[in-house]
Design a protein around this motif. Structure first.
Motif, PDB file in Angstrom:
ATOM      1  N   GLY A 464       0.798  -1.214   0.000  1.00 52.78           N
ATOM      2  CA  GLY A 464       0.000   0.000   0.000  1.00 52.78           C
ATOM      3  C   GLY A 464       0.825   1.254   0.000  1.00 52.78           C
ATOM      4  N   VAL A 465       0.118   2.376   0.033  1.00 46.02           N
ATOM      5  CA  VAL A 465       0.736   3.689  -0.007  1.00 46.02           C
ATOM      6  C   VAL A 465       0.090   4.577   1.045  1.00 46.02           C
ATOM      7  N   ASP A 466       0.882   5.489   1.604  1.00 45.64           N
ATOM      8  CA  ASP A 466       0.437   6.410   2.655  1.00 45.64           C
ATOM      9  C   ASP A 466       0.932   7.804   2.269  1.00 45.64           C
ATOM     10  N   LEU A 467      -0.007   8.680   1.899  1.00 47.05           N
ATOM     11  CA  LEU A 467       0.325  10.042   1.481  1.00 47.05           C
ATOM     12  C   LEU A 467      -0.291  11.040   2.451  1.00 47.05           C
ATOM     13  N   ARG A 468       0.480  12.067   2.851  1.00 45.93           N
ATOM     14  CA  ARG A 468      -0.047  13.103   3.740  1.00 45.93           C
ATOM     15  C   ARG A 468       0.592  14.442   3.386  1.00 45.93           C
ATOM     16  N   THR A 469      -0.186  15.491   3.548  1.00 43.95           N
ATOM     17  CA  THR A 469       0.355  16.840   3.449  1.00 43.95           C
ATOM     18  C   THR A 469      -0.289  17.696   4.527  1.00 43.95           C
ATOM     19  N   TYR A 470       0.509  18.539   5.146  1.00 45.60           N
ATOM     20  CA  TYR A 470       0.064  19.277   6.337  1.00 45.60           C
ATOM     21  C   TYR A 470       0.612  20.687   6.276  1.00 45.60           C
ATOM     22  N   LYS A 471      -0.239  21.656   6.571  1.00 43.65           N
ATOM     23  CA  LYS A 471       0.220  23.029   6.720  1.00 43.65           C
ATOM     24  C   LYS A 471      -0.275  23.582   8.048  1.00 43.65           C
ATOM     25  N   GLY A 472       0.654  24.055   8.872  1.00 36.39           N
ATOM     26  CA  GLY A 472       0.311  24.648  10.154  1.00 36.39           C
ATOM     27  C   GLY A 472       0.603  26.136  10.164  1.00 36.39           C
ATOM     28  N   THR A 473      -0.294  26.895  10.766  1.00 39.36           N
ATOM     29  CA  THR A 473      -0.133  28.336  10.887  1.00 39.36           C
ATOM     30  C   THR A 473      -0.159  28.706  12.364  1.00 39.36           C
ATOM     31  N   HIS A 474       0.865  29.465  12.801  1.00 35.04           N
ATOM     32  CA  HIS A 474       1.025  29.758  14.219  1.00 35.04           C
ATOM     33  C   HIS A 474       1.291  31.249  14.402  1.00 35.04           C
ATOM     34  N   TYR A 475       0.525  31.858  15.257  1.00 32.67           N
ATOM     35  CA  TYR A 475       0.760  33.257  15.610  1.00 32.67           C
ATOM     36  C   TYR A 475       0.060  33.547  16.927  1.00 32.67           C
ATOM     37  N   ARG A 476       0.336  34.733  17.444  1.00 34.71           N
ATOM     38  CA  ARG A 476      -0.341  35.174  18.652  1.00 34.71           C
ATOM     39  C   ARG A 476      -1.153  36.436  18.360  1.00 34.71           C
ATOM     40  N   GLU A 477      -2.286  36.513  19.041  1.00 33.07           N
ATOM     41  CA  GLU A 477      -3.165  37.660  18.932  1.00 33.07           C
ATOM     42  C   GLU A 477      -3.655  38.026  20.332  1.00 33.07           C
ATOM     43  N   VAL A 478      -4.213  39.205  20.487  1.00 29.56           N
ATOM     44  CA  VAL A 478      -4.709  39.639  21.783  1.00 29.56           C
ATOM     45  C   VAL A 478      -6.092  39.051  22.026  1.00 29.56           C
ATOM     46  N   SER A 479      -6.271  38.451  23.210  1.00 29.18           N
ATOM     47  CA  SER A 479      -7.568  37.927  23.609  1.00 29.18           C
ATOM     48  C   SER A 479      -8.298  38.879  24.550  1.00 29.18           C
ATOM     49  N   ASN A 480      -7.538  39.537  25.453  1.00 25.05           N
ATOM     50  CA  ASN A 480      -8.135  40.475  26.406  1.00 25.05           C
ATOM     51  C   ASN A 480      -7.095  41.534  26.744  1.00 25.05           C
TER      52      ASN A 480
END
Length: 883
Positions: A464-480
Motif C-alpha cells: 500500500g501507499v500512505d500520502l499526507r500533506t500538512y500546513k500549520g499556521t502559528h501566531y499570537r493575537e490579543v484575547s483580552n
C-alpha cells in the motif's frame, strides 16, 4: 488493600489450575458484523452442560462428549445463533467463522467501513501483545472520564488523570509517552505532524463514536511507517448502521457535569444508501477549581452499498470544545490552598476570568472505499482531511505586572488599574500585562490505500501507499487587553512599529473566522509545511500450527517553514529539509497441543525527527545535528486458551537511541524579576532501554461471572547521558543562572548542560502495575462490575541525574447497570463511581527536587516539587433509551 492484593494473587493461582478434559473438540471463531472479535461470547452444546467462552481474539475451544448436535452461541447485546455440527470421533472439528448480529439493546451493527486499512491484530495470524476494549465497555465505563481512561485496565498502560482540565490527560504505553505511541482513527494517523503529540481535547467525542479500541503494545501489526515505539492504538468508529432506529442518552456527574446525546440511523435502505447521525452537548465545572469546560460532539455518516463488490462510506466527526486549564504546582502551594488549588484564574468586577483556556475545533472527514476484486483480492482506500482551528490563552507582557491576591489567585483588578495608568493606555512588553491567544491552525489531507492478495490458502501479501500533506499556521493575537487601549509592537521585522487594537475571542467556533491582519499579531507569526510519502508491504505464511510474517515500510518527509516575524520578506522561507525513514518487522508463531501458542517478533525503526526538532530555536536555522532516531524492538509471548481461562504472557525489550524530548516546567522563579514563569527543557541525544513482562488473564467461571486480571512489571532506564537546553515561553534560550527550579531551591537552571542520567529510571508512568476486575450478572438485566489497580515505581518526568519517586497508590472503580427491555425498545441505566475509597495520591511529578536535611517533606517527597494530585472520588449516572 494488602489483603486485597493477597486475594488477587490467590485468584490468579486458582485460575491457572483450571484443566478441562473431554473426548471431542470443537474450535471456532466468533465475530461481530464488522468482523471484529467478540471476547467473552458463550458457546454451549445444546442439551448438555458442555460450555466454553471466546478469548480476546474471539476464538474458542469446546470439549464435549457429543459427536453430533448443535452449538448455541450467545453474547450479551447480540442475537443468539445456533450452528449444527457432526464430529468424526478422534478428529477435532473447526467450525466456519460465526458472526453475531446485535439486538436493539445496543448501538446498531456497523456494516460499512474501510476495514482494509485498519491494522487490527486479528487480521494477521502471528500474534502481538494486544488488548481489546469493546464498545460495551467503552459506553459503560467511560462516563464523564476522558477517552484514554477506557484503556487503563490493560497491561502496560498508564493514564495520568485529567487534573489539568477536560482533555488534558496523558497516556503512556510501556513507559513511552503519547508522542511515541501511534494513534490511528479508522486507519488514518492522528498524532500531531509537528511534534507527534496527542491532544485529547480535540477528540472529546471519541467515547460516543468509538466502536472498538485495540491497544497493540510494542511492535504491533501496523504496516505504516508510524511512531509506534511504545505501541499502536487503533480506534474504530461506528459508521453507517444496518438497522433503522436511534437512541437518546442523558448523563450527570460530579462537579455539575452534564451530557446529552441523541442519535438516529436510517438503516440500510433498498437503494443501498444509509445514513447515521449523532449530536452531543456537554459541560462541567471540572474536578479542580478553575477547570470549567464545555463542548459539542457531532457525527454524520453516509453509506452506499453499490453491490457485493463496492462499499462506500463518508463520515464527518468533530468535537468543538473549550476548557480552562490547571498546571502542576508545588506541593507546598497545594498544602497551603487545598488540593484543588489552581492559580490560573481570578476575578474582575465579580466575574470569573481564566488566564489559561484551551479552545479547539478539529473536524475530521474521511471517505472509505472497500473494493472486493475477487474472493482472493481486495483493495481498501481511505481519503481523509482535517481542519484544526484554535489555540490556548496565556499571559503576555512583563511578568512584573502580573499580580496575585492573598488567596493565591490572579489580581485582575490591580492589573487593569496599572494598564489604564499608562500613557494613552498603550502597553508594551516591558510595562503591561494582557491575555493572548496562541493560535495553532492547520489543514491536513491524506490518503491510505492497501491491496491484499491471498495467493493460496497458506500464503498472502499486501502492499500500500500512505500520502499526507500538512500546513500549520502559528501566531499570537490579543484575547483580552485588560484595560489597555492598544499594544505597541516593535520587534516584527516585516511590519515594524505598529499598535495592535483588536482582540479576538478564545472560542472554538469563532476560531474558524478569526483572521487578524499581520499588523494585529504579536510575538510570533510563522507557517510550516510537512509532506509525507510512504509505501509499505507485508508477506505472511500460515498453517494451522505455524505462521510467519515480514513487514516493511519506507517513507520520506519534507519540511519547510515561513517566518514573517523574525525575517524579511526575502528571507522568510527556510531551506527545505528532506528525511528518509524506514522500518522492518518480522515474526513467527507456533501452536501446539491445540491450546498453547508461542511467538516472537523483532523489528527496527529508523524514525525521522519531528518538525519542531529540525529548526533551531523556532527559527529558520536548520539543526544540522538532527538525525533519525533508532528503535530496536524484541518481544516474545505465550498464549493459552481453554474453555474458561485465557492467558497472555508477553516479554519485551525496546532500545531507543538518538531521541529528542521537550518538557514543560511551570512556576519557575526568575531571580531578576522575582516572578514565576513557564519554561521548556529540550533534551537531545537521549538513549532509553525499556524491558519488562506483561500478564493478562481473562476467565469466565460461570455464565454470570467474568474475571480479568493483569500485571505489568517494567524496568525503564536511560542508557546514556543527554545534552539539555532551556527555553522560555516565547521560545528563546534563557541566559545562564537567571532561573531557579523553585523559590527555595539553590540549584540554578542552566541553558546548556550535560546531564549525567545514564542508569537513571525513566519517569512519567508507573513501571509496576497490577490490576483485577470482575463483572457479575446478578439477575436478568442487572449487573455489577469493579476494577482495582495498584501503581508503583512512578518517577518524575524530568531528564535529570537526581530523579524523585512518588509514593505508590491503588484505586478502585465500580459500576452498576440495569436494563429494561420492551417491544423493540429498551431503557438502560448506568452508574459509575471512580476512586471509590477517595484515595489521596500524586499522579504526576514534573520536577526533581530531592529530599534534603532541611527540606519540608510530604509523604517522603520534597514539598518544593511540582505535582498533580490525582482526582478524588468522582461519579456519573446515565439513562439511555434505545428505539
Amino acid at each position: 488493600m494488602k489483603n486485597f492484593t493477597r486475594y488477587f494473587f490467590t485468584a490468579f493461582v486458582m485460575l491457572f489450575s483450571v484443566v478441562m478434559m473431554a473426548q471431542e473438540t470443537i474450535k471456532g471463531n466468533v465475530t461481530d458484523t464488522q468482523n471484529l472479535p467478540l471476547p467473552g461470547a458463550t458457546v454451549m452444546v445444546k442439551g448438555t452442560k458442555d460450555i466454553a467462552t471466546t478469548g480476546i481474539d474471539g476464538t474458542f475451544t469446546l470439549s464435549t462428549s457429543a459427536t453430533s448436535g448443535s452449538v448455541i452461541i450467545s453474547f450479551l447485546g447480540h442475537n443468539q445463533k445456533t450452528v449444527a455440527f457432526t464430529i468424526t470421533p478422534g478428529t477435532p472439528l473447526t467450525l466456519e467463522p460465526i458472526m453475531l448480529t446485535e439486538d436493539s439493546e445496543e448501538l446498531d451493527a456497523v456494516v460499512i467501513v474501510g476495514k482494509g486499512v485498519i491494522d487490527m491484530a486479528q487480521d494477521r495470524r502471528t500474534p502481538v501483545a494486544v488488548s481489546n476494549i469493546s464498545r460495551r465497555e467503552i459506553q459503560e465505563k467511560s462516563g464523564n472520564q476522558e477517552f484514554p481512561e477506557v484503556m487503563k485496565n490493560t497491561p502496560g498502560i498508564y493514564v495520568a488523570s485529567q487534573a489539568g482540565g477536560y482533555g488534558d490527560s496523558k497516556m503512556f504505553v510501556r513507559g513511552f509517552d503519547q508522542t511515541n505511541t501511534a494513534f490511528m482513527l479508522n486507519g488514518q494517523p492522528i498524532n500531531g505532524m509537528e511534534d507527534g503529540n496527542m491532544y485529547w481535547s480535540n477528540w472529546s467525542g471519541m467515547t460516543d463514536v468509538a466502536n472498538q479500541v485495540q491497544v497493540q503494545r510494542g511492535l504491533g501489526s501496523s504496516k505504516l511507517a508510524i511512531s509506534s515505539v511504545g505501541g499502536t492504538v487503533n480506534i474504530v468508529t461506528k459508521a453507517t448502521d444496518l438497522r433503522k432506529g436511534g437512541f437518546a442518552q442523558s448523563m450527570i456527574g460530579n462537579d455539575n457535569y452534564s451530557r446529552t446525546t441523541v442519535g438516529y440511523n436510517t438503516g440500510l435502505m433498498e437503494s443501498g444508501f444509509g445514513a447515521s447521525a449523532m449530536l452531543t452537548k456537554w459541560s462541567g465545572d471540572g474536578y479542580n477549581r478553575g477547570t470549567y469546560g464545555e463542548g459539542y460532539n457531532y457525527f454524520l455518516s453516509f453509506g452506499y452499498k453499490a453491490n457485493d463488490k463496492h462499499l462506500f462510506n463518508f463520515l464527518v466527526f468533530g468535537a468543538p470544545q473549550q476548557h480552562d486549564q490547571n498546571y502542576t504546582k508545588s506541593i507546598a502551594n497545594y498544602l497551603r490552598y487545598g488540593r484543588k488549588y489552581n492559580n490560573n484564574y481570578g476575578f474582575l468586577d465579580g466575574d470569573y476570568i481564566s488566564e489559561r483556556v484551551n479552545y479547539y475545533h478539529k473536524p475530521v472527514a474521511n471517505f472509505n472505499w472497500d473494493f472486493t476484486i475477487s474472493d482472493k483480492m481486495n483493495l481498501s482506500t481511505v481519503a481523509y482531511a482535517s481542519w484544526g482551528r484554535g489555540g490556548g490563552t496565556g499571559n503576555y507582557g512583563s511578568s512584573a505586572n502580573k499580580k496575585y491576591t492573598s488567596d493565591g489567585h490572579i489580581d485582575f483588578g490591580t492589573i487593569r488599574t496599572n494598564n489604564r495608568a499608562l500613557t494613552d493606555g498603550i502597553g508594551t512588553v516591558a510595562n503591561s500585562y494582557l491575555i493572548r491567544n496562541s493560535v495553532n491552525n492547520h489543514s491536513w489531507y491524506g490518503v491510505v490505500s492497501n491491496f491484499n492478495h491471498e495467493i493460496s490458502q497458506n500464503l498472502s501479501y499486501n502492499a500500500g501507499v500512505d500520502l499526507r500533506t500538512y500546513k500549520g499556521t502559528h501566531y499570537r493575537e490579543v484575547s483580552n487587553f485588560m484595560g489597555l487601549n492598544g499594544f505597541f509592537v516593535d520587534d516584527n521585522v516585516q511590519y515594524p512599529d505598529y499598535t495592535v487594537t483588536e482582540q479576538f475571542s478564545a472560542n472554538p467556533w469563532s476560531s474558524f473566522t478569526n483572521k487578524p491582519a499581520n499588523t494585529q499579531k504579536i510575538d510570533y507569526d510563522y507557517d510550516e509545511r510537512i509532506s509525507y510519502l510512504g509505501v509499505f508491504g507485508q508477506v505472511e505464511y500460515k498453517t494451522d500450527e505455524f505462521s510467519a510474517f515480514v513487514q516493511g515500510a519506507i517513507s520520506n518527509q519534507s519540511h519547510v517553514r515561513w517566518d514573517r516575524q523574525q525575517y524579511s520578506k526575502e528571507q522568510e522561507k527556510s531551506d527545505k529539509v528532506n528525511n528518509t525513514g524506514y522500518n522492518i518487522k518480522g515474526g513467527a508463531s507456533y501452536t501446539f497441543a491445540e491450546q498453547h501458542t508461542l511467538f516472537a517478533n523483532a523489528g527496527f525503526y529508523s524514525r525521522q525527527p519531528y518538525h519542531d526538532n529540525i529548526y533551531l530555536n523556532f527559527g529558520n536555522e536548520v539543526n544540522n545535528f538532527t538525525e533519525n532516531e533508532k528503535i530496536t524492538g524484541l518481544e516474545a509471548g505465550y498464549r493459552f486458551r481453554s474453555n474458561y481461562v485465557d492467558i497472555n504472557l508477553d516479554g519485551y525489550m525496546t532500545r531507543w537511541k538518538d531521541r529528542v524530548t521537550t518538557n514543560a516546567m511551570y512556576n519557575v522563579l526568575n531571580t531578576i524579576t522575582g516572578n514565576e514563569e513557564q519554561l521548556f527543557s529540550n533534551n537531545s541525544g537521549v538513549h532509553q532501554l525499556h524491558t519488562g513482562v506483561e500478564l493478562e488473564v481473562t476467565a469466565h467461571p460461570t455464565s454470570q461471572l467474568d474475571i480479568k486480571g493483569f500485571a505489568s512489571i517494567g524496568n525503564w532506564k536511560y542508557d546514556d547521558n543527554v545534552y539539555t537546553r532551556v527555553f522560555d515561553e516565547s521560545r528563546n534560550i534563557i541566559p545562564n543562572s537567571v532561573y531557579k527550579t523553585t523559590a527555595t531551591s539553590t540549584s540554578f537552571i542552566q541553558n546548556e548542560t550535560i546531564n549525567e542520567v545514564k542508569g537513571r529510571k525513566v519517569g512519567g508512568a508507573a513501571q509496576t502495575v497490577f490490576g483485577l476486575g470482575a463483572s457479575y450478572k446478578i439477575v436478568k438485566g442487572l449487573s455489577v462490575d469493579a476494577d482495582w489497580r495498584m501503581y508503583d515505581k512512578l518517577y518524575s518526568s524530568t531528564v535529570t541525574k537526581d530523579i524523585v519517586e512518588i509514593p505508590s497508590y491503588d484505586l478502585v472503580d465500580a459500576g452498576l447497570t440495569y436494563r429494561l427491555n420492551f417491544t423493540n425498545t429498551s431503557l438502560v441505566f448506568r452508574a459509575n463511581v471512580n476512586n471509590v475509597f477517595d484515595e489521596v495520591y500524586l499522579s504526576e511529578i514534573t520536577s526533581s527536587n530531592v529530599v534534603t536535611p532541611t527540606s519540608v517533606n510530604y509523604r517522603g517527597v520534597n514539598v518544593t516539587n511540582n505535582v498533580f494530585f490525582g482526582n478524588g472520588r468522582t461519579w456519573n449516572f446515565s439513562m439511555r433509551y434505545n428505539f
